[in-house]
Scaffold this active site. Structure first.
Site, PDB file in Angstrom:
ATOM      1  N   HIS A   1       0.840  -1.204   0.000  1.00  0.00           N
ATOM      2  CA  HIS A   1       0.000   0.000   0.000  1.00  0.00           C
ATOM      3  C   HIS A   1       0.872   1.249   0.000  1.00  0.00           C
ATOM      4  O   HIS A   1       0.672   2.156  -0.818  1.00  0.00           O
ATOM      5  CB  HIS A   1      -0.908  -0.024   1.238  1.00  0.00           C
ATOM      6  N   GLU A   2       1.853   1.292   0.899  1.00  0.00           N
ATOM      7  CA  GLU A   2       2.701   2.469   1.003  1.00  0.00           C
ATOM      8  C   GLU A   2       3.610   2.617  -0.219  1.00  0.00           C
ATOM      9  O   GLU A   2       3.810   3.730  -0.722  1.00  0.00           O
ATOM     10  CB  GLU A   2       3.534   2.405   2.281  1.00  0.00           C
TER      11      GLU A   2
ATOM     12  N   HIS B   1       1.858   4.272  -3.068  1.00  0.00           N
ATOM     13  CA  HIS B   1       1.829   5.741  -2.985  1.00  0.00           C
ATOM     14  C   HIS B   1       3.108   6.327  -3.575  1.00  0.00           C
ATOM     15  O   HIS B   1       3.071   7.280  -4.355  1.00  0.00           O
ATOM     16  CB  HIS B   1       1.701   6.193  -1.524  1.00  0.00           C
TER      17      HIS B   1
END
Length: 230
Positions: free
Chosen positions: A24-25, A28
């Site tokens: 998820h990170e 980004h």
């Protein structure tokens, strides 16, 4: 390994959770780099090494306590740094960067559903406590966690990704005021997830806002797994 033991419960939740939040990170950071901001890459935060992203509380302590308590498991990692000033269109860019995280989780959930379908026979026949059962539990939880994290992070308030989406959609003067809430992000997180539900159970944001769409989407993914497993 005892499938009812603490070690089993912790492992089958923490392993898929760490993978989900790290990807998820990184998503980004990858989105930011694609849009022109090299900050995450320069700080070596595009690595899939969990140690570069682990938040001791959000990645380990809280999820472990929730797993032991058999409560819904969620967590967070250290946010990947993004400098909006490097983006050609900062407001649109930050909106897209915010959506990249939940988008990654939904993609991972699809991967989990496909794997569940491909290994359906093994999942159904694996003896309790076996390696097969351990892998099966991780796959199921991997799907559940990624769906939950995608919806959870779209809550339209800071510090969630949904808060950045709202900021990108508001007129600029309102967006600037909205962004000021970010400084209270951790406090809002504690209030929304723990304090308010403890005081007013009917105001549990996870049960009322996150759980219904997460459950519906999970059923879609499970139907995909069933179709593949035949």
């Amino acid at each position: 390994m005892d499938p009812n033991g603490i070690i089993w419960s912790a492992a089958v939740w923490l392993i898929p959770l760490v993978i989900a939040i790290v990807f998820h990170e990184v998503a980004h950071g990858l989105a930011a780099r694609a849009l022109g901001d090299p900050t995450a890459a320069r700080l070596n935060r595009l690595s899939f090494n969990p140690l570069r992203h682990v938040d001791p509380i959000g990645t380990i302590v809280l999820p472990l306590m929730l797993a032991i308590a058999k409560a819904p498991v969620f967590g967070w990692a250290k946010p990947v740094p993004v400098d909006a000033r490097n983006l050609p269109d900062p407001r649109r860019g930050m909106l897209l960067v915010a959506l990249a995280g939940p988008g990654m989780n939904l993609t991972l959930a699809l991967v989990g559903a496909v794997l569940l379908g491909l290994f359906a026979q093994t999942v159904d026949t694996a003896p309790a406590g076996s390696l097969g059962a351990f892998v099966a539990s991780n796959l199921v939880n991997f799907l559940l966690i990624n769906v939950f994290l995608a919806i959870f992070n779209l809550i339209p308030l800071p510090p969630f990704d949904g808060g950045h989406v709202v900021a990108g959609l508001l007129p600029e003067p309102l967006a600037q005021r909205w962004d000021r809430l970010a400084r209270f992000g951790f406090l809002l997180l504690i209030l929304l997830l723990f304090v308010i539900p403890a005081l007013v159970p009917s105001a549990n944001i996870v049960q009322r806002l996150v759980a219904p769409p997460a459950q519906a989407l999970t059923q879609v993914y499970l139907s995909i797994a069933t179709a593949i497993g035949g």
